[in-house]
Write a protein that holds these residues in place. Sequence first.
Motif, PDB file in Angstrom:
ATOM      1  N   ARG A 199      -1.704  -3.238  -5.682  1.00 53.10           N
ATOM      2  CA  ARG A 199      -2.415  -3.269  -5.794  1.00 53.10           C
ATOM      3  C   ARG A 199      -2.450  -5.417  -5.557  1.00 53.10           C
ATOM      4  O   ARG A 199      -1.622  -5.475  -6.122  1.00 53.10           O
ATOM      5  CB  ARG A 199      -3.817  -3.161  -6.147  1.00 53.10           C
ATOM      6  CG  ARG A 199      -3.696  -1.353  -5.838  1.00 53.10           C
ATOM      7  CD  ARG A 199      -4.908  -1.432  -7.301  1.00 53.10           C
ATOM      8  NE  ARG A 199      -4.863   0.288  -7.324  1.00 53.10           N
ATOM      9  CZ  ARG A 199      -5.676   0.706  -7.954  1.00 53.10           C
ATOM     10  NH1 ARG A 199      -7.268   0.657  -8.394  1.00 53.10           N
ATOM     11  NH2 ARG A 199      -6.240   2.987  -7.999  1.00 53.10           N
TER      12      ARG A 199
ATOM     13  N   ASN B 277      -6.990  -2.643 -17.235  1.00 49.84           N
ATOM     14  CA  ASN B 277      -6.561  -1.499 -15.709  1.00 49.84           C
ATOM     15  C   ASN B 277      -6.555  -3.536 -14.727  1.00 49.84           C
ATOM     16  O   ASN B 277      -6.322  -4.045 -14.446  1.00 49.84           O
ATOM     17  CB  ASN B 277      -8.416  -1.624 -15.904  1.00 49.84           C
ATOM     18  CG  ASN B 277      -9.195  -1.073 -17.228  1.00 49.84           C
ATOM     19  OD1 ASN B 277      -9.098   0.201 -17.105  1.00 49.84           O
ATOM     20  ND2 ASN B 277      -9.736  -2.178 -17.467  1.00 49.84           N
ATOM     21  N   TYR B 278      -6.960  -2.288 -13.272  1.00 41.83           N
ATOM     22  CA  TYR B 278      -6.959  -2.708 -11.685  1.00 41.83           C
ATOM     23  C   TYR B 278      -8.050  -3.618 -12.200  1.00 41.83           C
ATOM     24  O   TYR B 278      -8.544  -3.433 -11.931  1.00 41.83           O
ATOM     25  CB  TYR B 278      -6.985  -2.183 -10.773  1.00 41.83           C
ATOM     26  CG  TYR B 278      -5.711  -1.269 -10.995  1.00 41.83           C
ATOM     27  CD1 TYR B 278      -3.946  -1.783 -10.317  1.00 41.83           C
ATOM     28  CD2 TYR B 278      -5.094   0.160 -11.190  1.00 41.83           C
ATOM     29  CE1 TYR B 278      -3.212  -1.364 -10.022  1.00 41.83           C
ATOM     30  CE2 TYR B 278      -4.052   0.939 -11.033  1.00 41.83           C
ATOM     31  CZ  TYR B 278      -2.911   0.438 -10.739  1.00 41.83           C
ATOM     32  OH  TYR B 278      -1.840   1.386  -9.750  1.00 41.83           O
TER      33      TYR B 278
ATOM     34  N   ASN C  66       0.840  -1.367   0.078  1.00 46.44           N
ATOM     35  CA  ASN C  66      -0.246  -0.100  -0.816  1.00 46.44           C
ATOM     36  C   ASN C  66       0.738   1.106   0.064  1.00 46.44           C
ATOM     37  O   ASN C  66       0.760   1.870  -0.670  1.00 46.44           O
ATOM     38  CB  ASN C  66      -0.887   0.561   1.555  1.00 46.44           C
ATOM     39  CG  ASN C  66      -2.440  -1.025   0.673  1.00 46.44           C
ATOM     40  OD1 ASN C  66      -2.430  -1.156  -0.102  1.00 46.44           O
ATOM     41  ND2 ASN C  66      -2.848  -1.732   1.657  1.00 46.44           N
TER      42      ASN C  66
ATOM     43  N   ASN D 210      -8.694  -2.800  -5.269  1.00 47.33           N
ATOM     44  CA  ASN D 210      -8.516  -0.774  -5.071  1.00 47.33           C
ATOM     45  C   ASN D 210      -7.488  -0.975  -4.398  1.00 47.33           C
ATOM     46  O   ASN D 210      -6.910   0.402  -3.934  1.00 47.33           O
ATOM     47  CB  ASN D 210     -10.224  -1.261  -4.513  1.00 47.33           C
ATOM     48  CG  ASN D 210     -10.754  -0.789  -5.199  1.00 47.33           C
ATOM     49  OD1 ASN D 210     -11.463  -0.834  -6.605  1.00 47.33           O
ATOM     50  ND2 ASN D 210     -12.270  -1.461  -4.648  1.00 47.33           N
ATOM     51  N   LYS D 211      -7.191  -2.047  -3.720  1.00 50.05           N
ATOM     52  CA  LYS D 211      -5.860  -1.797  -2.608  1.00 50.05           C
ATOM     53  C   LYS D 211      -5.023  -2.522  -2.322  1.00 50.05           C
ATOM     54  O   LYS D 211      -5.377  -4.239  -3.389  1.00 50.05           O
ATOM     55  CB  LYS D 211      -6.123  -0.861  -1.190  1.00 50.05           C
ATOM     56  CG  LYS D 211      -7.425  -2.250  -0.319  1.00 50.05           C
ATOM     57  CD  LYS D 211      -7.846  -1.494   0.341  1.00 50.05           C
ATOM     58  CE  LYS D 211      -8.823  -1.694   1.758  1.00 50.05           C
ATOM     59  NZ  LYS D 211      -8.536  -3.661   1.861  1.00 50.05           N
TER      60      LYS D 211
END
Length: 98
Positions: free
Chosen positions: A36, A88-89, A31, A92-93
Amino acid sequence: MAAPKLFACDFEVFGIVQGVFFRKYTEEHANALGVRGWCMNTKIGTVKGQLEGELEPLNQMKEWLQTKGSPSSMIEKVEFSPTKSIKNYTFNKFSIRR
């Protein structure tokens, strides 16, 4: 401005990596770098997971997994899947899976 180029890979860390806060330190470091993904303990005593991010922070995270880990861990080896480009990811984290 062009969207950042994103990459992903899987990892598995072997050695003394359970019961030494390895996942907590991995989550904090990922983080902090803006990487991610997730990590979890396995039944065979390893920690495995996925990483997603721009190439430089991703490579920094991979090096950290190979050389640092948590203060009490003893890393024997780390296996990484080939790094692949992603659009894309997916996460989210960075988080710990149980």
